[in-house]
Design a protein around this motif. Structure first.
Motif, PDB file in Angstrom:
ATOM      1  N   MET A   1      13.804 -12.115   2.920  1.00 28.73           N
ATOM      2  CA  MET A   1      12.648 -13.004   2.893  1.00 28.73           C
ATOM      3  C   MET A   1      13.049 -14.343   2.304  1.00 28.73           C
ATOM      4  O   MET A   1      13.665 -14.417   1.248  1.00 28.73           O
ATOM      5  N   THR A   2      12.669 -15.425   2.973  1.00 27.83           N
ATOM      6  CA  THR A   2      12.838 -16.772   2.454  1.00 27.83           C
ATOM      7  C   THR A   2      11.461 -17.311   2.094  1.00 27.83           C
ATOM      8  O   THR A   2      10.657 -17.634   2.971  1.00 27.83           O
ATOM      9  N   LEU A   3      11.157 -17.367   0.794  1.00 26.29           N
ATOM     10  CA  LEU A   3       9.817 -17.741   0.341  1.00 26.29           C
ATOM     11  C   LEU A   3       9.723 -19.245   0.158  1.00 26.29           C
ATOM     12  O   LEU A   3      10.557 -19.856  -0.508  1.00 26.29           O
ATOM     13  N   ASP A   4       8.684 -19.815   0.735  1.00 27.19           N
ATOM     14  CA  ASP A   4       8.415 -21.237   0.611  1.00 27.19           C
ATOM     15  C   ASP A   4       7.001 -21.401   0.071  1.00 27.19           C
ATOM     16  O   ASP A   4       6.032 -20.974   0.714  1.00 27.19           O
ATOM     17  N   LEU A   5       6.870 -21.974  -1.116  1.00 26.47           N
ATOM     18  CA  LEU A   5       5.559 -22.275  -1.705  1.00 26.47           C
ATOM     19  C   LEU A   5       5.266 -23.746  -1.479  1.00 26.47           C
ATOM     20  O   LEU A   5       6.071 -24.598  -1.851  1.00 26.47           O
ATOM     21  N   ALA A  49       1.986 -19.331   0.381  1.00 26.46           N
ATOM     22  CA  ALA A  49       3.336 -18.770   0.390  1.00 26.46           C
ATOM     23  C   ALA A  49       3.684 -18.449   1.838  1.00 26.46           C
ATOM     24  O   ALA A  49       2.904 -17.800   2.549  1.00 26.46           O
ATOM     25  N   TRP A  50       4.861 -18.886   2.272  1.00 28.80           N
ATOM     26  CA  TRP A  50       5.281 -18.729   3.664  1.00 28.80           C
ATOM     27  C   TRP A  50       6.635 -18.041   3.719  1.00 28.80           C
ATOM     28  O   TRP A  50       7.556 -18.380   2.972  1.00 28.80           O
ATOM     29  N   ASP A  51       6.720 -17.056   4.583  1.00 32.33           N
ATOM     30  CA  ASP A  51       7.987 -16.401   4.893  1.00 32.33           C
ATOM     31  C   ASP A  51       8.386 -16.893   6.275  1.00 32.33           C
ATOM     32  O   ASP A  51       7.896 -16.408   7.299  1.00 32.33           O
ATOM     33  N   VAL A  84      -2.034 -11.605  -1.401  1.00 29.31           N
ATOM     34  CA  VAL A  84      -0.713 -11.429  -0.799  1.00 29.31           C
ATOM     35  C   VAL A  84      -0.882 -10.501   0.401  1.00 29.31           C
ATOM     36  O   VAL A  84      -1.576  -9.488   0.334  1.00 29.31           O
ATOM     37  N   HIS A  88       3.827  -7.799   2.434  1.00 23.53           N
ATOM     38  CA  HIS A  88       4.740  -8.522   1.548  1.00 23.53           C
ATOM     39  C   HIS A  88       4.446  -8.250   0.067  1.00 23.53           C
ATOM     40  O   HIS A  88       4.814  -9.047  -0.799  1.00 23.53           O
ATOM     41  N   ARG A  91       7.078  -8.129  -3.901  1.00 21.77           N
ATOM     42  CA  ARG A  91       8.275  -8.934  -3.675  1.00 21.77           C
ATOM     43  C   ARG A  91       8.293 -10.172  -4.582  1.00 21.77           C
ATOM     44  O   ARG A  91       9.064 -11.095  -4.337  1.00 21.77           O
ATOM     45  N   ILE A  93       5.837 -12.364  -4.944  1.00 22.30           N
ATOM     46  CA  ILE A  93       5.089 -13.514  -4.420  1.00 22.30           C
ATOM     47  C   ILE A  93       3.956 -13.898  -5.353  1.00 22.30           C
ATOM     48  O   ILE A  93       3.748 -15.089  -5.637  1.00 22.30           O
TER      49      ILE A  93
END
Length: 412
Positions: A1-5, A49-51, A84, A88, A91, A93
């Protein structure tokens, strides 16, 4: 998972609300509910939050002003719409969103954050404490009526359209007069006046549309109540309808008594269901038999001190206090250390100090006591506050306690 906030953009709203609705089991599927919260949402104060290209988490923060002991209205972040995606969970988040959000709230200069919790166990690890409780009740109105205060029979009760502009305006003006008198109450910003009268048919669960009754003395509004009625009959065919109290505010004991008396006396009903009132609501002292009220108390407002010094300086205290607090706060380490709190009924200051600590506690316990509804002595009895100087606990506990119970009148 590549988490982007990242901060929410208007173009992200559909995906963002989709995650929220899924996480809460379809709670926002009704178009009128989603439209209400979309109108109130503040995207610049919300994060997603984006995966990759998939939205997987949500967290928002309304810009509120909340009453604290002493009557001041303090800038407060109203944490909301935290979720969430089920795929997901576990993890990190939620923790990442809480970390980013509290950093943002601090940068906005807001010393407090508050929320209502779908699951109370979640937020303690992020420094939130239960600062206000709410009373629920199921009152048997078939066998008793309130004992009315002096002057209640002189009030005129008038049934009106809750959506009429002049009625909404008058009720909001009365609500605004009540806000400074009880810690935990929120000033209603533009748009929020629609929340108490939001009454979609999809949410009524068999009850009537909303009614509104005004209590007036010599033409002056002294109180109002919003309610609905759910018709019912018992096995013998006798009426057993239920009155659902939505919202009640009054300026004096007579108006409180008159409005409750009105609700108790509605035809074809035998119960009054109360979902959220202060734990010191006058009803408890108006009824002749409180056992017939099935009273329960549950958590209401969860509060977090984002800036310990600014928060403790913003409120007044019931008695003079001069104490050094040793505060632990691993999630927001800028709060950790020793703070000297000096003040009383006229105000206070709270500054860092190197003096010896006299009470030791975590920011969660400090949050629980902040609005005056939870006793530091009770927390100490549970081992959650440690007295380091004899007498410091009693002095500080007395100073922190409020004249009235804190209360959040509506969710967000």
């Amino acid at each position: 998972m590549t988490l982007d906030l990242r901060v929410l953009h208007r173009s992200d709203l559909d995906a963002w609300f989709g995650v929220l609705g899924t996480a809460f089991g379809g709670a926002l599927q009704a178009p009128e509910e989603r439209d209400k919260w979309r109108a109130l949402c503040e995207p610049a104060r919300s994060i997603g939050a984006w995966d990759g290209s998939e939205a997987v988490g949500t967290a928002g923060a309304f810009s509120f002003r909340m009453t604290v002991p002493g009557g001041a209205a303090v800038p407060t972040a109203g944490v909301t719409m935290v979720s969430v995606k089920p795929t997901h969970r576990r993890r990190g988040i939620l923790r990442a969103m809480m970390r980013r959000q509290l950093d943002d709230v601090r940068s906005w200069g807001e010393p407090l954050a508050v929320l209502t919790a779908s699951e109370p166990v979640i937020y303690g690890r992020f420094g939130y404490g239960v600062a206000a409780e709410q009373l629920t009740a199921r009152v048997d109105t078939a066998v008793m009526r309130p004992v009315l205060p002096q002057g209640a029979d002189a009030l005129r009760i008038r049934l009106v359209d809750p959506l009429a502009p002049e009625v909404r305006r008058a009720c909001e003006e009365l609500y605004a007069r009540r806000v400074p008198l009880r810690p935990g109450m929120l000033e209603r910003r533009p748009g929020w006046e629609r929340v108490p009268v939001h009454d979609p048919e999809s949410s009524r669960e068999g009850a009537s549309p909303m009614y509104c009754a005004l209590a007036e003395r010599d033409g002056e509004l002294r109180g109002y109540v919003r309610y609905a009625v759910r018709p019912d009959w018992d096995a013998a065919g006798s009426p057993a309808g239920e009155v659902l109290l939505r919202d009640l505010e009054a300026l004096d004991p007579a108006a409180h008594g008159a409005l409750y008396d009105y609700l108790f006396g509605l035809d074809l009903t035998s119960r009054l269901r109360i979902g959220n009132r202060p734990v010191d609501d006058p009803l408890l002292h108006l009824v002749p038999d409180v056992r017939r009220c099935e009273v329960r108390v549950r958590d209401g407002l969860h509060l977090r001190l984002v800036d310990v010094g600014a928060a403790l300086s913003a409120r007044a205290y019931a008695a003079p206090v001069d104490v050094v607090l040793e505060v632990s706060d691993p999630f927001c380490p800028w709060n950790e250390g020793r703070w000297r709190l000096s003040g009383g009924p006229g105000g206070a200051s709270c500054e860092r100090t190197r003096d010896e600590a006299e009470l030791a506690l975590s920011v969660r316990e400090l949050a629980a006591a902040f609005l005056g509804g939870t006793s530091l002595s009770a927390l100490a009895a549970a081992g959650r506050v440690r007295e380091l100087r004899p007498g410091a606990l009693t002095e500080t506990a007395v100073a922190f306690r409020g004249e009235v119970a804190p209360w959040l009148p509506h969710g967000f």
